[in-house]
Design a protein around this motif. Structure first.
Motif, PDB file in Angstrom:
ATOM      1  N   ARG A 142      29.119  32.743  33.193  1.00 54.60           N
ATOM      2  CA  ARG A 142      30.623  31.907  34.653  1.00 54.60           C
ATOM      3  C   ARG A 142      30.087  31.030  35.288  1.00 54.60           C
ATOM      4  NH1 ARG A 142      26.667  34.498  36.772  1.00 54.60           N
ATOM      5  NH2 ARG A 142      26.754  35.656  39.064  1.00 54.60           N
TER       6      ARG A 142
ATOM      7  N   THR B  31      42.200  35.161  38.348  1.00 54.48           N
ATOM      8  CA  THR B  31      40.374  34.600  38.690  1.00 54.48           C
ATOM      9  C   THR B  31      40.009  34.099  37.744  1.00 54.48           C
ATOM     10  OG1 THR B  31      40.463  36.613  37.218  1.00 54.48           O
ATOM     11  CG2 THR B  31      40.188  37.109  39.100  1.00 54.48           C
TER      12      THR B  31
ATOM     13  N   ILE C  51      42.088  41.995  26.482  1.00 52.13           N
ATOM     14  CA  ILE C  51      41.815  41.581  28.011  1.00 52.13           C
ATOM     15  C   ILE C  51      40.285  41.574  27.579  1.00 52.13           C
ATOM     16  CG2 ILE C  51      42.000  43.563  28.913  1.00 52.13           C
ATOM     17  CD1 ILE C  51      43.538  41.775  30.915  1.00 52.13           C
TER      18      ILE C  51
ATOM     19  N   LEU D 249      48.032  32.451  47.219  1.00 53.30           N
ATOM     20  CA  LEU D 249      46.623  32.421  47.819  1.00 53.30           C
ATOM     21  C   LEU D 249      45.534  31.481  46.539  1.00 53.30           C
ATOM     22  CD1 LEU D 249      42.807  34.122  48.540  1.00 53.30           C
ATOM     23  CD2 LEU D 249      43.297  34.607  46.542  1.00 53.30           C
TER      24      LEU D 249
ATOM     25  N   ALA E 173      37.654  38.832  28.899  1.00 49.40           N
ATOM     26  CA  ALA E 173      36.481  38.775  29.693  1.00 49.40           C
ATOM     27  C   ALA E 173      34.574  38.653  28.834  1.00 49.40           C
ATOM     28  CB  ALA E 173      36.852  40.015  30.388  1.00 49.40           C
TER      29      ALA E 173
ATOM     30  N   LEU F 155      39.392  38.240  45.409  1.00 48.26           N
ATOM     31  CA  LEU F 155      39.314  37.047  45.534  1.00 48.26           C
ATOM     32  C   LEU F 155      39.077  36.523  47.026  1.00 48.26           C
ATOM     33  CD1 LEU F 155      42.161  37.876  43.050  1.00 48.26           C
ATOM     34  CD2 LEU F 155      40.653  36.669  42.509  1.00 48.26           C
TER      35      LEU F 155
ATOM     36  N   LEU G 190      37.803  44.765  35.093  1.00 47.99           N
ATOM     37  CA  LEU G 190      36.220  44.625  34.673  1.00 47.99           C
ATOM     38  C   LEU G 190      36.152  43.168  34.662  1.00 47.99           C
ATOM     39  CD1 LEU G 190      35.600  47.009  32.079  1.00 47.99           C
ATOM     40  CD2 LEU G 190      34.142  46.975  33.914  1.00 47.99           C
ATOM     41  N   ALA G 191      36.956  42.345  33.820  1.00 47.86           N
ATOM     42  CA  ALA G 191      36.589  40.644  34.081  1.00 47.86           C
ATOM     43  C   ALA G 191      36.593  39.769  35.193  1.00 47.86           C
ATOM     44  CB  ALA G 191      38.037  40.554  33.798  1.00 47.86           C
ATOM     45  N   ALA G 192      37.319  40.774  36.645  1.00 50.32           N
ATOM     46  CA  ALA G 192      37.364  40.080  37.608  1.00 50.32           C
ATOM     47  C   ALA G 192      36.059  40.518  38.503  1.00 50.32           C
ATOM     48  CB  ALA G 192      38.162  40.390  38.933  1.00 50.32           C
ATOM     49  N   LEU G 193      35.280  41.700  37.929  1.00 51.49           N
ATOM     50  CA  LEU G 193      34.239  42.068  38.250  1.00 51.49           C
ATOM     51  C   LEU G 193      32.744  41.173  37.480  1.00 51.49           C
ATOM     52  CD1 LEU G 193      34.192  45.614  38.914  1.00 51.49           C
ATOM     53  CD2 LEU G 193      34.453  44.390  40.390  1.00 51.49           C
ATOM     54  N   THR G 194      33.217  40.647  36.337  1.00 53.21           N
ATOM     55  CA  THR G 194      32.452  40.386  35.794  1.00 53.21           C
ATOM     56  C   THR G 194      32.250  38.292  36.402  1.00 53.21           C
ATOM     57  OG1 THR G 194      32.642  41.566  33.656  1.00 53.21           O
ATOM     58  CG2 THR G 194      31.737  39.931  33.527  1.00 53.21           C
ATOM     59  N   VAL G 195      33.413  37.930  35.987  1.00 51.76           N
ATOM     60  CA  VAL G 195      32.998  37.131  36.760  1.00 51.76           C
ATOM     61  C   VAL G 195      32.727  36.268  37.980  1.00 51.76           C
ATOM     62  CG1 VAL G 195      34.550  35.913  34.410  1.00 51.76           C
ATOM     63  CG2 VAL G 195      35.504  36.454  36.508  1.00 51.76           C
ATOM     64  N   PHE G 196      33.022  37.814  38.563  1.00 47.63           N
ATOM     65  CA  PHE G 196      32.316  37.605  40.074  1.00 47.63           C
ATOM     66  C   PHE G 196      31.483  37.896  40.481  1.00 47.63           C
ATOM     67  CE2 PHE G 196      36.565  36.677  41.217  1.00 47.63           C
ATOM     68  CZ  PHE G 196      37.250  35.504  41.946  1.00 47.63           C
ATOM     69  N   ARG G 197      30.271  38.427  39.567  1.00 52.05           N
ATOM     70  CA  ARG G 197      29.297  39.108  39.804  1.00 52.05           C
ATOM     71  C   ARG G 197      28.554  38.994  40.615  1.00 52.05           C
ATOM     72  NH1 ARG G 197      28.774  38.054  33.736  1.00 52.05           N
ATOM     73  NH2 ARG G 197      26.834  36.742  33.566  1.00 52.05           N
ATOM     74  N   GLY G 198      27.442  39.025  41.183  1.00 52.25           N
ATOM     75  CA  GLY G 198      26.789  38.752  42.480  1.00 52.25           C
ATOM     76  C   GLY G 198      27.195  38.200  43.780  1.00 52.25           C
TER      77      GLY G 198
ATOM     78  N   LEU H  50      34.007  51.512  44.341  1.00 44.51           N
ATOM     79  CA  LEU H  50      34.008  51.388  42.350  1.00 44.51           C
ATOM     80  C   LEU H  50      33.585  52.440  42.082  1.00 44.51           C
ATOM     81  CD1 LEU H  50      33.293  49.344  40.493  1.00 44.51           C
ATOM     82  CD2 LEU H  50      31.031  49.698  40.743  1.00 44.51           C
TER      83      LEU H  50
ATOM     84  N   VAL I 227      39.993  43.878  43.929  1.00 46.99           N
ATOM     85  CA  VAL I 227      40.218  42.769  42.864  1.00 46.99           C
ATOM     86  C   VAL I 227      40.662  42.779  44.338  1.00 46.99           C
ATOM     87  CG1 VAL I 227      41.769  41.894  42.003  1.00 46.99           C
ATOM     88  CG2 VAL I 227      40.442  43.426  41.580  1.00 46.99           C
TER      89      VAL I 227
ATOM     90  N   ALA J 156      48.056  43.450  34.528  1.00 45.98           N
ATOM     91  CA  ALA J 156      46.532  43.756  34.808  1.00 45.98           C
ATOM     92  C   ALA J 156      46.360  41.194  34.709  1.00 45.98           C
ATOM     93  CB  ALA J 156      46.434  43.988  33.851  1.00 45.98           C
TER      94      ALA J 156
ATOM     95  N   TYR K 192      42.118  48.505  33.825  1.00 49.28           N
ATOM     96  CA  TYR K 192      40.602  48.421  34.232  1.00 49.28           C
ATOM     97  C   TYR K 192      39.920  47.292  33.741  1.00 49.28           C
ATOM     98  CZ  TYR K 192      35.651  50.900  33.889  1.00 49.28           C
ATOM     99  OH  TYR K 192      34.491  50.512  33.257  1.00 49.28           O
ATOM    100  N   GLY K 193      40.223  46.924  32.526  1.00 50.70           N
ATOM    101  CA  GLY K 193      39.932  45.462  32.079  1.00 50.70           C
ATOM    102  C   GLY K 193      39.953  44.758  32.369  1.00 50.70           C
ATOM    103  N   ALA K 194      41.196  44.788  33.346  1.00 51.37           N
ATOM    104  CA  ALA K 194      41.532  43.421  34.253  1.00 51.37           C
ATOM    105  C   ALA K 194      40.494  43.119  35.196  1.00 51.37           C
ATOM    106  CB  ALA K 194      42.717  43.296  34.601  1.00 51.37           C
TER     107      ALA K 194
ATOM    108  N   HIS L 244      38.081  30.273  39.040  1.00 51.31           N
ATOM    109  CA  HIS L 244      37.144  29.819  38.442  1.00 51.31           C
ATOM    110  C   HIS L 244      36.845  28.197  37.905  1.00 51.31           C
ATOM    111  CE1 HIS L 244      34.982  33.601  39.156  1.00 51.31           C
ATOM    112  NE2 HIS L 244      34.150  33.523  39.218  1.00 51.31           N
TER     113      HIS L 244
ATOM    114  N   PHE M 253      44.167  38.437  35.637  1.00 51.53           N
ATOM    115  CA  PHE M 253      43.075  37.884  35.098  1.00 51.53           C
ATOM    116  C   PHE M 253      43.405  36.531  35.707  1.00 51.53           C
ATOM    117  CE2 PHE M 253      41.181  35.912  31.688  1.00 51.53           C
ATOM    118  CZ  PHE M 253      39.692  35.982  31.694  1.00 51.53           C
TER     119      PHE M 253
ATOM    120  N   TRP N 297      27.930  45.447  32.976  1.00 50.81           N
ATOM    121  CA  TRP N 297      29.988  44.763  32.601  1.00 50.81           C
ATOM    122  C   TRP N 297      29.853  44.398  30.719  1.00 50.81           C
ATOM    123  CZ3 TRP N 297      31.700  47.158  35.896  1.00 50.81           C
ATOM    124  CH2 TRP N 297      30.877  46.678  37.018  1.00 50.81           C
TER     125      TRP N 297
END
Lengths: 143, 270, 88, 553, 127, 168
Positions: free
Chosen positions: D156, A113, D146, C76, D150, B252, B86-94, B174, B248, A106, B82-84, A117, A110, D113
């Motif tokens: 971001r 990503t 974690i 990747l 986030a 990615l 969520l983090a990916a969804l948060t920073v990739f939102r949109g 999701l 994810v 996990a 799940y948090g990881a 970024h 993170f 989120w």
């Protein structure tokens, strides 16, 4: 069982694990490339996990019949369970490692990503360069 | 060069010092012939019908520890995963809402056809690993990790538009992920809720009947031991992990132009 | 005469030494793609160690994660950030 | 005995966090997300309130998950130390989620989120505080970490937010991994990861021995300990402390804090400064006053005639001193208010760590207990004060559209209540007499003087003095400076003002209460018990009884 | 007491494993001796079919003949067969994909080669 | 209805793999196997099956089995012998060439079968292929001929004929 060989190999294994630990710690702390840091970090996690499983290993008693270290019967009698306890390895470190591997995965997802970024924003993944930019930014903010 | 030599020497010294300390601190020069008492307790209890107020109804001790004795750890390990995501969804939102423009043809027809059959095999084997988690080595996460190799390979081999054609959307993934996580957490508290409703004693994460509580999940299904919650938790974890990984990977693997477009401009808010 | 225990420990020691050399290469090399490959070879060595330590549950998850998923996502990332490590 | 109010605190927010994204696919209402978060945190707050009331009466609460007798399963143990902190955490999370009702209108995207991550953070924080199991502590530390990574990367599109998250997460992952390594040493040597079990095994006091626990994990020292328990305790402590110091932000592990706290969204940075950095501090406290105590624990082996535990504590308190001075000195040049507040947090954590020197083995138990009371009080007052300031100044930043201090001048006529409560918060952190912050610092000061450590005691006064410069800079800008010509975007700030006024009132009330001996005496009594063998006995007995009860025939 | 059939299974399985070991050895020797990437692919095929597929089938036979494995007996045997099947498919597809990608990107020299009709046809635009 | 038939073969294949992998025929395994096979078959059917009528022909299956036996016992052994001899001979007498071979089958699975068979025998690797013209380009480690038609007869004719019988 050749006790000298086994001792030598065991100590060699432990020392190899610590060498891996030291090398990857250096990789995480001293390498400037984020991807390199990430690779070193994954190996570090694995090293800690292998060490954990090694903690739970046991030496086979001489004269033990070669059998899988698991319950091979679905309706065990107390004797079978006793035999199973005598030959099975410690399951608790394995459960810990299972948890730790998932957590490491996990965290690695993170970090991936975040590295992507950082690359989008700074066009580099070199922490020295990013640190230089940051110092300049903080200086501008403070003045 | 000199720096390298100093450095390697330092590393070796650190490794030697740690090995020596560990050697003194308990590992010794040989693994012990006996395991720790707590491990003996676990092995003794996990499938011991003679002590049925303390058994986990699973012959697989590791899975029993992972999902029953120390189930809370595993629940929160799932939360970390799940948090990881969520983090990916948060920073990739949109990003997921924008149309994706990459069209890759994928690899040759031979690889495509082979991979279709291999995908079937991977998914079947993964499901078997998850469904037999309480009987043989393996379990929900193992199955999920194996199964999630399949979408990754499919994306590489067929190109990303395969998912668009097959209508595997972000929202569906999701939904699947969160629904299975919800069911997972529900099955951990099911006996507690039942106990509260019928005024009996129930615990969070209860599986088999305990010394003070008569509530219990079934210990056998059809003709094999079921391990009570272990079966359900493995299945839901399998679904959650597979869909989470797929989510994810699709994020990615979004094309760089799309992501960069999403990152234009400054964000308001402090 | 070598018996089972000797063989296990012999293989464990040799695999551990191999893993050290690949870790060293992975940290040392300037080519990130090579680093990813070295690290996955190293992971295979660790998978063998897990197997020798009688941890089949872990082997199942470790092979999928460390030999399957890590290299793929790392490749990747390397594809996106550039292949060579530049030390300024 | 088996209190459901303890067990549900972490599971409830987790379940809601799992289900919330499902709702967001159907309903696109910000108010709904905020209401769900608030309802959940309110429920958790009530649970922790119940726990706190029971703990204050002198009970030790336990909850065994799955109904497993303790060393086999995971157990949550709540005594006075984590009961107070758990209640504090739930309070701050409740206020933060009420704040999001206002805040959600001021960010562009990602509301769902932010809500979900806050809930995950809540379960992480409460799990770290309540758990009685070292491996579970590691897992909860990861949950906390974690979600924090986030939240730091939430904006971001801002490159410095991403950079802050990068700096935090890379070393954070390393630190938590080493915590796990430390836990493994504990398991390798003692054959258990349960804290109560570990207490009985790490101490050579006969009355701490416990048959119900040892039934599963064996006796130690004796046949079931492996190798040299002293060295492995030292190794474990060495690895674990680094992770905890990293989370707490002690020098030299504090470089990530300013950027991370400054770049994250306001409710998140308020929570970070309020409670998340206390988790690391709590971990250190738990390790040194409960698990490895001065009463003949395995960490007390002597190195050249000097107990090793004392050596570690001296290092910790010295680092605390350095951190305190560093934070206070670096506060003044900052122009970014959030960065300034972060340096204030760093210096206060430094003060708390300085007080750890009173736990040395040769210090009188009375002084140690006084220091513990001071540390607990200071955690509470600092959390309230820092939360107030982050919310207040964060709101002003949103209103003027910048975190630059110069642009916040001239607002005193427009938001009088908000500004007044912010100033009260600053005065409390500084330690001005009628406010709660003064009393917590005073208790630590007298404890250190009584313990025979005048340098540390006086340093606390000096640190406060230095940080006064930074505080008065902000107060001057808010109160005296003329307007910078920025027209604020909003006129009504009901929710933020309500929260800050409530917290300021709490600080005053707490300050008044602390002058009453009827309030301060029970607190001293509790901390005296926590520091004594009796407290250890109580902790172990609670778990013991649970083990007997659930272990069956 | 193991029956004759079980003994046969174990013996045949072990013979297959021995063949696999031999193939692996030859494959690694050839890997070193062969001149370029494409020829080494053939050595890799010896390693993946003779050196992996065959011994895995051997393992399946050995497991099927080992009674002491209890409930794990047929699990190990069947799992080995499934893995052998997947290996058979993936070895070919993998070699082909590697060769194709390498030839397209010209990552490795084709020389020494007698004739390269693919390059000729590509020059004509037929592929 | 069409979808059901279409997913029949994948379902059967999946069930077979499940049962073999599990290695037991308890009721639990059969029931879970059927459920898993149905789900997996439905998910992957559109990737695997093109023409469901062909997929339900038993004669084709018989040919497949016959081919499998022949392939493993004759072709593989011969090819292994050749490459092992090449690799161990003191003078490395290689004649590597990339040769074009026209094949008759046009079906995707037929091409796949031919290509995999060729690649899996040591000594020959399919480098590239042209589906429309039916040409495959084989890297051959000991090329006895470079004429397309002759090399076709030498290397791929056996596989091609079986592919025609099985899949066309």
């Amino acid at each position: 069982m050749d006790i000298e060989l086994v001792k030598f190999m065991f100590i060699l294994t432990v020392m190899s694990l610590y060498l891996n630990f030291a090398i990857t710690l250096y990789g995480v702390v001293a390498k400037v490339n984020l991807v390199k840091k990430l690779i070193a970090l994954t190996i570090l996690q694995d090293t800690v996990n292998v060490f954990t499983v090694l903690i739970g290993y046991r030496l086979w008693r001489p004269g033990l019949i070669l059998q899988p270290p698991a319950l091979t019967d679905m309706n065990p009698t107390p004797e079978i369970i006793k035999d199973f306890v005598e030959r099975s390895v410690d399951p608790l470190p394995q459960a810990f490692v299972l948890t730790a591997i998932v957590i490491g995965l996990a965290v690695t997802l993170f970090l991936t990503t975040i590295v992507l970024h950082v690359n989008y924003h700074f066009k580099t993944v070199n922490v020295d360069e990013i640190g230089g930019m940051k110092r300049r930014y903080i200086h501008e903010e403070a003045v | 060069m000199l720096r390298d030599i100093i450095f390697v020497t330092l590393l070796i010294i650190i490794a030697l010092a740690l090995s020596y300390l560990t050697y003194l601190g308990g590992l010794g020069d040989l693994p012990p012939q006996d395991i720790r008492l707590i491990a003996r307790s676990y092995l003794n209890l996990t499938y011991n019908q003679g002590v049925n107020w303390l058994w986990a109804a699973s012959p697989e001790a590791v899975t029993a520890i992972v999902w029953d004795y120390r189930g809370l750890d595993t629940l929160f390990e799932t939360v970390v995963f799940y948090g990881a995501i969520l983090a990916a969804l948060t920073v990739f939102r949109g990003v997921s809402k924008l149309p994706d423009r990459i069209v890759s043809v994928g690899l040759s027809v031979v690889v495509k056809r082979t991979m279709a059959i291999v995908t079937l095999a991977i998914l079947t084997v993964a499901a078997s690993t998850a469904l037999h988690g309480h009987l043989t080595p393996g379990g929900g996460f193992q199955g999920g990790a194996i199964a999630s190799v399949a979408p990754l390979l499919l994306i590489v081999v067929f190109g990303k538009q395969l998912f668009v054609e097959k209508k595997v959307s972000y929202n569906k993934l999701l939904t699947l992920r969160n629904a299975s996580l919800g069911l997972l957490s529900l099955s951990t508290v099911a006996l507690l809720i039942y106990g509260l409703a019928t005024n009996e004693i129930g615990y969070i994460f209860q599986n088999q009947a305990k010394a003070l509580s008569t509530l219990s999940y079934p210990s056998h299904m059809l003709d094999v031991p079921l391990g009570g919650t272990l079966f359900f938790l493995n299945v839901f974890e399998f679904l959650a992990v597979t869909s989470g990984f797929t989510l994810v990977f699709t994020l990615l693997l979004s094309s760089e132009e799309v992501i960069l477009k999403e990152f234009e401009g400054e964000e308001y808010g402090y | 005469m070598m018996d089972y225990v000797d063989l296990v420990f012999l293989m464990m020691g040799i695999t551990a030494v191999i893993s050290v050399s690949f870790t060293f290469l992975a940290v040392k090399t300037k080519d990130l793609m090579h680093a990813v490959i070295f690290s996955s070879v190293q992971s295979i060595a660790y998978a063998l160690v897990y197997f020798l330590l009688m941890a089949p549950d872990i082997v199942l998850v470790y092979v999928a994660v460390s030999v399957g998923i890590y290299p793929l996502i790392l490749i990747l990332v390397v594809k996106r950030v550039g292949r060579f490590e530049v030390t300024a | 005995m088996n209190d459901l109010s303890v067990g549900l605190t972490t599971v409830l927010p987790t379940v809601v966090a799992f289900l919330l994204p499902l709702l967001t696919l159907r309903f696109k209402s910000r108010a709904l997300y905020a209401s769900i978060t608030t309802a959940t945190t309110l429920a958790v707050w009530l649970l922790t309130l119940v726990n706190f009331m029971k703990v204050f009466k002198g009970e030790v609460l336990t909850y065994a998950f799955g109904g497993w007798p303790p060393p086999l399963g995971i157990v949550y143990v709540v005594d006075m130390l984590n009961g107070v902190l758990g209640f504090l955490a739930a309070t701050l999370f409740l206020l933060a989620s009420v704040y999001t009702f206002w805040y959600f209108g001021r960010i562009e995207s990602g509301h769902e989120w932010l809500s979900t991550l806050t809930l995950v953070l809540l379960s992480g924080v409460l799990g770290c505080l309540y758990t009685g199991d070292l491996f579970n502590f590691f897992v909860m530390l990861e949950v906390l970490s974690i979600s924090s990574y986030a939240l730091v990367a939430f904006f971001r599109r801002r490159k410095w937010a991403i950079e802050a998250s990068m700096a935090y997460s890379f070393i954070g992952a390393l630190a938590t991994m080493l915590f796990f390594f430390g836990v493994i040493f504990i398991y390798a040597s003692f054959g258990t990861v349960n804290m109560a079990d570990l207490i009985t095994k790490a101490h050579a006091i006969p009355e701490l021995g416990s048959n119900p626990l040892e039934r599963w994990s064996g006796t130690c020292p004796g046949s079931w300990c492996y190798g040299n328990v002293f060295i492995s305790s030292a190794l474990a402590i060495a690895f674990m402390l680094w992770a905890l110091n990293f989370e707490a932000g002690i020098f030299p592990n504090n470089y990530w804090m300013p950027s991370a706290y400054a770049e994250s969204p306001t409710p998140a940075s308020a929570l970070f400064a309020g409670i998340v950095d206390k988790v690391g501090t709590y971990g250190v406290l738990r390790l040194f006053i409960t698990v490895f105590t001065a009463y003949g624990s395995t960490l007390m082996f002597s190195v050249g005639g000097f107990p090793f535990r004392d050596f570690v504590l001296i290092v910790l308190s010295t680092l605390g001193l350095v951190t305190g001075y560093l934070g206070a000195l670096l506060m003044f040049p900052q122009r970014n208010v959030k960065r300034l507040l972060t340096y204030s947090t760093i210096s206060h954590i430094g003060i708390i760590f300085t007080a750890f020197s009173a736990f040395l083995s040769h210090v009188s138990p009375e002084a140690s207990a006084e220091a513990l009371a001071g540390v607990m009080l200071h955690m509470v007052t600092h959390a309230f004060g820092e939360f107030l300031l982050f919310v207040g100044l964060g709101t002003l930043s949103v209103v003027v559209g910048s975190t630059n201090l110069a642009r916040m001048s001239g607002l005193r006529g427009r938001y009088p209540l908000l500004i007044a409560s912010i100033i009260l918060g600053f005065l409390s952190l500084l330690g001005v007499i009628p406010l709660a912050g003064f009393f917590s610092k005073y208790v630590i000061f007298t404890a250190l003087i009584n313990a025979g450590l005048p340098v540390h005691g006086i340093s606390i006064v000096l640190i406060s003095g230095i940080s006064a410069l930074g505080y008065f800079k902000v107060i001057y800008t808010l109160m005296v400076s003329e307007g910078s010509g920025v027209t604020p975007r909003e006129t009504r700030l009901y929710i933020p003002t309500g929260i800050t006024v409530l917290l300021a009132a709490l600080l005053i009330i707490l300050g008044v209460l602390l002058t009453q001996s009827s309030f301060i005496n029970p607190l001293m009594e509790h901390s005296r018990e926590l520091m004594s063998v009796n407290g250890l006995l109580k902790y172990v007995d609670a778990v013991n009884n649970l083990s007997t009860l659930l272990g069956g025939a | 007491m193991a029956s004759l059939l079980e003994w046969t299974l174990v013996l045949v399985g072990q013979a297959l494993i021995t063949v696999g070991v031999f193939c692996d050895l030859v494959a690694s020797i050839s890997m070193l001796r062969f001149p370029n990437f494409y020829t080494r692919l053939h050595a890799a095929t010896v390693g993946s079919i003779g050196g992996a597929f065959v011994p895995i089938v051997g393992v399946a036979l050995v497991a099927a003949g080992s009674e002491f494995l209890g409930v794990y007996r047929w699990f190990l045997s069947g799992a080995s067969l499934v893995i052998a099947f997947v290996e058979l498919l993936l070895a070919g597809a993998g070699s082909h994909a590697l060769a194709r990608a390498t030839h397209r990107s010209r990552a490795a020299p084709v020389q020494p080669v007698i004739v390269d009709q693919l390059e000729e046809d590509r020059g004509k635009g037929e592929v | 209805m069409k979808r059901l038939f279409k997913s029949l073969i994948p379902t059967l294949l999946s069930f077979l793999i499940y049962v073999i992998y599990t290695g037991s025929l308890r009721v639990y395994d059969i029931v879970t196997g059927l459920v898993v096979a149905a789900v997996v078959g439905a998910l992957t059917s559109s990737l695997i099956i093109e023409d469901w009528r062909k997929s339900l022909d038993v004669r084709r299956l018989a040919h497949l089995l016959k081919f499998a036996v022949r392939y493993f016992l004759i072709d593989e052994v011969r090819a292994h012998m050749l490459v092992i001899k090449l690799g161990l001979s003191p003078k490395l007498g290689l004649r590597p060439a990339i040769v074009k071979m026209p094949i008759k089958t046009r079906n995707d699975y037929g091409i796949t079968l031919v290509s995999l068979s060729i690649t899996n025998t040591p000594g020959t690797v399919v480098v590239d292929l042209n589906k429309e013209k039916g040409n495959i380009y084989v890297h051959w480690i000991y090329a006895t001929t470079t004429v397309p038609e002759e090399s076709y007869r030498e290397v791929s004719e056996v596989f091609d004929e079986y592919a025609l019988r099985i899949f066309e």
